[in-house]
Design an enzyme around this catalytic site. Structure first.
Site, PDB file in Angstrom:
ATOM      1  N   ARG A  51       8.724  65.452 -13.611  1.00  0.00           N
ATOM      2  CA  ARG A  51       9.765  66.042 -12.766  1.00  0.00           C
ATOM      3  C   ARG A  51      10.714  66.899 -13.593  1.00  0.00           C
ATOM      4  O   ARG A  51      11.198  67.934 -13.144  1.00  0.00           O
ATOM      5  CB  ARG A  51      10.554  64.950 -12.059  1.00  0.00           C
ATOM      6  CG  ARG A  51       9.804  64.267 -10.923  1.00  0.00           C
ATOM      7  CD  ARG A  51      10.496  62.968 -10.520  1.00  0.00           C
ATOM      8  NE  ARG A  51      11.914  63.179 -10.277  1.00  0.00           N
ATOM      9  CZ  ARG A  51      12.848  62.249 -10.517  1.00  0.00           C
ATOM     10  NH1 ARG A  51      12.527  61.075 -11.012  1.00  0.00           N
ATOM     11  NH2 ARG A  51      14.111  62.520 -10.265  1.00  0.00           N
ATOM     12  N   SER A  65      12.501  56.304  -8.272  1.00  0.00           N
ATOM     13  CA  SER A  65      12.525  56.139  -9.720  1.00  0.00           C
ATOM     14  C   SER A  65      13.506  55.045 -10.127  1.00  0.00           C
ATOM     15  O   SER A  65      13.166  54.111 -10.868  1.00  0.00           O
ATOM     16  CB  SER A  65      12.908  57.461 -10.391  1.00  0.00           C
ATOM     17  OG  SER A  65      13.080  57.296 -11.781  1.00  0.00           O
TER      18      SER A  65
END
Length: 431
Positions: free
Chosen positions: A172, A187
């Site tokens: 990311r 996350s």
């Protein structure tokens, strides 16, 4: 073996606004972790999620799939409830240091698995490594033993905790999808749920020095994470806290440890004490101890006792001198006035420029580097008064830090009435 799905089909489906079911998400994360699904395919999926979002059920499935990629800790044999805190990061945010021993002093176990800093936000482990001998890496057995004996631990998360998240997080960062709320929430919560705590309080920051600049976006992230925790059976709540101004008076590593010890000794800056106590009350309430007097445990030394014991248990000397900088530069006011602005982001970048942070995760930090503030917004200032002191090991770093601070603060005319924004904007709980 014939694969039940093809990554490209799932990418197209998500790209076109569809939803992925549980089996598809489980397959995708499992195969990505094993290397069958490539980074380029997962990058495309991350962008599809960034553009189209995910349903609550999808985010829960994604979180559970990342948890299932590694180990899950279990504290049920500790004989006491567990409660933890996660902050989304900020400037001068050393709250974990006084908070862990404060909550642990009430016989609630605090398994605080923490990380390192990157960019303008500091890392808890970097701060604690300013203490001579202190070690961040503990085995699960050592962590459990310390929780059993002392009630609290701050250490690095093991490599087997949500390894899929570690892999996706790195991707990311280089694909422009960091800001996707479903990916941020899954996350954070995959690691915290895998960590095994029974209660969790989220300190979701907003403002210039925060990851989320906008209060509404921070609120959306907080609600998403509270929903995830609730769906996973964790008692969870969130506080939205202001990060437009640095927290406390110290920005760095060793100086933030000093400030934390001041709080544990019953002193310290008012904003650090306020947020530490607010988060402690919330953590204790979720763990079954509402209406306790947390301020008394700061004033009475109970929290300091836990701090000293946990530092020593991890090889540190709580009485050892902390690193001091080779070079310091004082910045003073050139006129009278009232300080009305102190931009957290720019001060965080300046501290990073001095060596207190890192540009890449492999970089070392300079524990003695940073900024000590002498004033905060609302303070009346006379010409010649000290504003802040910059610390570095190399005086050549001062020019860049001073450039970062240009326009980062504002001095209004003497007598200007300043109204501070509230430190805690609101609390979000499960509906």
């Amino acid at each position: 073996m014939i694969e039940p799905f093809a990554a490209v089909d799932l990418i197209r489906h998500k790209r076109d606004g569809g939803s992925l079911d549980t089996e598809e998400i489980n397959w995708l994360i499992s195969r990505y972790t094993s290397g069958y699904v490539g980074d380029e395919q997962m990058a495309a999926m991350a962008m599809a999620i960034f553009l189209n979002g995910m349903t609550r059920h999808e985010i829960l499935d994604l979180t559970n799939a990342m948890i299932a990629s590694g180990e899950r800790l279990d504290y049920s044999n500790l004989g006491r409830p567990t409660s933890d805190k996660h902050s989304t990061g900020g400037v001068g945010d050393k709250i974990t240091l006084p908070l862990m021993p404060l909550v642990a002093s009430f016989e609630v176990a605090v398994p605080q698995l923490s990380g390192r800093g990157l960019g303008h936000t500091g890392g808890t482990l970097d701060k604690l490594e300013s203490i001579p001998g202190w070690r961040a890496e503990l085995t699960n057995e050592a962590m459990f033993a310390q929780l059993q004996e002392l009630g609290g631990v701050i250490c690095a998360a093991g490599a087997e905790l949500a390894p899929a998240d570690k892999k996706l997080y790195a991707l990311r960062d280089i694909t422009g999808t960091v800001e996707a709320i479903p990916l941020i929430a899954s996350s954070i919560m995959s690691k915290k749920i895998a960590e095994g705590t029974g209660a969790l309080v989220l300190d979701v920051k907003y403002g210039s020095g925060a990851f989320m600049k906008d209060l509404d976006r921070a609120r959306e992230l907080a609600r998403t994470m509270v929903e995830l925790g609730t769906d996973a059976g964790v008692n969870v709540s969130a506080l939205l806290t202001n990060m437009n101004v640095p927290l406390g008076l110290a920005i760095g590593n060793a100086n933030e440890v000093r400030e934390s010890v001041e709080v544990l000794a019953g002193g310290g800056p008012a904003d650090i004490v306020e947020l530490t106590c607010a988060l402690a009350r919330e953590m204790l309430a979720l763990a079954g101890q509402p209406d306790v007097d947390v301020e008394a445990h700061l004033k009475g030394g109970q929290a300091m006792d836990v701090w000293r014991k946990t530092i020593a248990a991890q090889g540190g000397d709580p009485d050892a001198p902390l690193p001091v900088p080779a070079e310091s530069l004082e910045v003073r006011a050139d006129r009278d006035g009232v300080l009305v602005a102190q931009d957290a982001y720019q001060f965080g970048v300046a501290a990073w420029r001095l060596g207190a942070g890192r540009a890449r995760k492999e970089d070392p930090v300079v524990h003695s580097a940073g900024i000590d503030l002498a004033v905060k917004p609302g303070d009346a200032i006379k010409a010649g008064d000290l504003l802040w002191t910059l610390h570095a090991e190399d005086a050549s770093r001062f020019a860049g830090a001073l450039a970062d601070l240009e326009g980062a603060w504002e001095l209004a005319e003497p007598g200007t009435v300043f109204t501070a924004e509230p430190l805690i904007a609101e609390k979000i709980t499960a509906e």
